[in-house]
Design an enzyme around this catalytic site. Structure first.
Site, PDB file in Angstrom:
ATOM      1  N   ARG A   1      26.970 -21.649  26.038  1.00 11.69           N
ATOM      2  CA  ARG A   1      26.933 -21.577  24.743  1.00 11.69           C
ATOM      3  C   ARG A   1      28.326 -21.226  23.954  1.00 11.69           C
ATOM      4  O   ARG A   1      29.254 -20.722  24.532  1.00 11.69           O
ATOM      5  CB  ARG A   1      25.875 -20.343  24.248  1.00 11.69           C
ATOM      6  CG  ARG A   1      24.587 -20.671  24.243  1.00 11.69           C
ATOM      7  CD  ARG A   1      23.446 -19.730  23.938  1.00 11.69           C
ATOM      8  NE  ARG A   1      24.003 -19.445  22.363  1.00 11.69           N
ATOM      9  CZ  ARG A   1      24.248 -18.304  21.822  1.00 11.69           C
ATOM     10  NH1 ARG A   1      24.473 -17.425  22.527  1.00 11.69           N
ATOM     11  NH2 ARG A   1      24.503 -18.291  20.486  1.00 11.69           N
TER      12      ARG A   1
ATOM     13  N   LYS B   1      22.774 -10.562  33.718  1.00 14.07           N
ATOM     14  CA  LYS B   1      22.414 -11.944  33.479  1.00 14.07           C
ATOM     15  C   LYS B   1      21.845 -12.903  34.598  1.00 14.07           C
ATOM     16  O   LYS B   1      22.601 -12.934  35.602  1.00 14.07           O
ATOM     17  CB  LYS B   1      23.469 -12.725  32.732  1.00 14.07           C
ATOM     18  CG  LYS B   1      23.383 -14.046  32.062  1.00 14.07           C
ATOM     19  CD  LYS B   1      24.188 -14.627  31.274  1.00 14.07           C
ATOM     20  CE  LYS B   1      24.227 -15.874  31.023  1.00 14.07           C
ATOM     21  NZ  LYS B   1      24.820 -16.427  29.648  1.00 14.07           N
TER      22      LYS B   1
ATOM     23  N   ARG C   1      25.030  -7.781  21.511  1.00 15.03           N
ATOM     24  CA  ARG C   1      25.019  -7.014  22.935  1.00 15.03           C
ATOM     25  C   ARG C   1      24.545  -5.529  22.671  1.00 15.03           C
ATOM     26  O   ARG C   1      24.693  -5.201  21.681  1.00 15.03           O
ATOM     27  CB  ARG C   1      26.445  -7.046  23.346  1.00 15.03           C
ATOM     28  CG  ARG C   1      27.431  -6.211  22.903  1.00 15.03           C
ATOM     29  CD  ARG C   1      28.673  -6.561  23.455  1.00 15.03           C
ATOM     30  NE  ARG C   1      29.912  -5.912  22.725  1.00 15.03           N
ATOM     31  CZ  ARG C   1      30.121  -4.609  22.614  1.00 15.03           C
ATOM     32  NH1 ARG C   1      29.583  -3.911  23.495  1.00 15.03           N
ATOM     33  NH2 ARG C   1      30.911  -4.145  22.125  1.00 15.03           N
TER      34      ARG C   1
END
Ligand code: BTN
Length: 266
Positions: free
Chosen positions: A62, A121, A264
């Site tokens: 992204r 992640k 975040r």
């Protein structure tokens, strides 16, 4: 035969009843499966296709970032299909909910496009659309790119490639093999693709509403302090009907769209 190739037939058989005209391709190497399917879409391809690659030489993430993955250690594929939903809002969240559901109860979704495992992640989703002049019934080709770490990535190798996670090793990426011991990329593809095809049709007819509850159950940010990329801090309060993240700030509730900012936990 490669692991991905060995699963291609099974994937095709399970997806084609949902997506007539569907094909599966596996390539040893390509710049980016998303880039390739976007090129084909712009050239007029209107048939549903899943393209998986053993290796990407210019994988994209992204917001213009690159996406690094290593041969045999990750699953990289894109699914292109023509769609005409009433609204595109929340599509990447619906994709995330579909993947998490197919993968494991421990997988969480970090708004808007990340899959997390145990606070790290695990993978990402890149959704792009291409309008083609001859698309029937107002449909656009959507290309949904998915990158999943299968083995736990070697953080030092990832860091040396650039665009590395910023806080190592605390934010070192996760790998599915941590919870699905011995799983291969091909097996993961066969595990997620059939439900993904069905869920995309559900999204087309019902929109994000059909996925809101599933997303909420997996929402990694719910109730957590977050910082937006413009510096604003607040508390994540789930997502709205359109998939926008709701953040309670000192100035009130802010509805954050993915195009607007990144977010975040802090
Ligand atoms: C992100 O987290 O920024 C999204 C990453 C998406 C990566 C996948 S890998 C398959 C497909 N091809 C690409 O070039 N990108 C997506």
């Amino acid at each position: 035969m490669s692991d991905l190739l060995s699963q291609a037939e099974a994937v095709w058989q399970r997806v084609v009843p949902t997506l007539p005209g569907f094909t599966v391709e596996v390539l040893p190497s390509i710049d980016s499966t998303n880039s390739e399917l976007m090129r084909r879409a712009r050239a007029g391809l209107m048939e549903p296709v899943l393209l998986a690659a053993e290796e990407q030489t210019a994988g994209r993430g992204r917001v213009g970032k690159s996406w690094h993955s290593r041969r045999g250690q990750s699953l990289t594929f894109s699914l292109a299909l023509p769609m005409a939903p009433a609204s595109w809002s929340g599509l990447s969240l619906a994709v995330g909910a579909s993947l998490a559901n197919s993968l494991h109860p421990d997988v969480r979704l970090k708004w808007p496009n990340d899959l997390w495992l145990h606070e790290r992640k695990l993978g990402g989703i890149l959704v792009e659309t291409a309008s083609t002049g001859d698309a029937p019934q107002g449909k656009r080709m959507v290309v949904i790119g998915i990158g999943l770490n299968v083995a736990r990535p070697d953080t030092e190798a990832v860091a040396s490639l650039g665009d590395a996670p910023t806080a190592l090793p605390a934010m070192a990426p996760a790998g599915l093999a941590e919870i699905l011991v011995g799983v291969t990329a091909g097996e993961v593809l066969a595990q997620v693709a059939p439900a993904l095809a069905q869920d995309l049709l559900a999204f087309e007819s019902q929109g994000f509403a059909a996925f809101a509850q599933r997303f909420a159950q997996r929402d990694a940010l719910q109730g957590r302090s977050v910082q937006l990329s413009d510096g604003t801090r607040g508390t994540a309060c789930g997502v709205g009907e359109d998939g926008a993240l709701q953040v309670l700030t000192e100035q009130g509730m802010r509805h954050v769209t993915s195009a607007e900012v990144s977010v975040r936990p802090c």
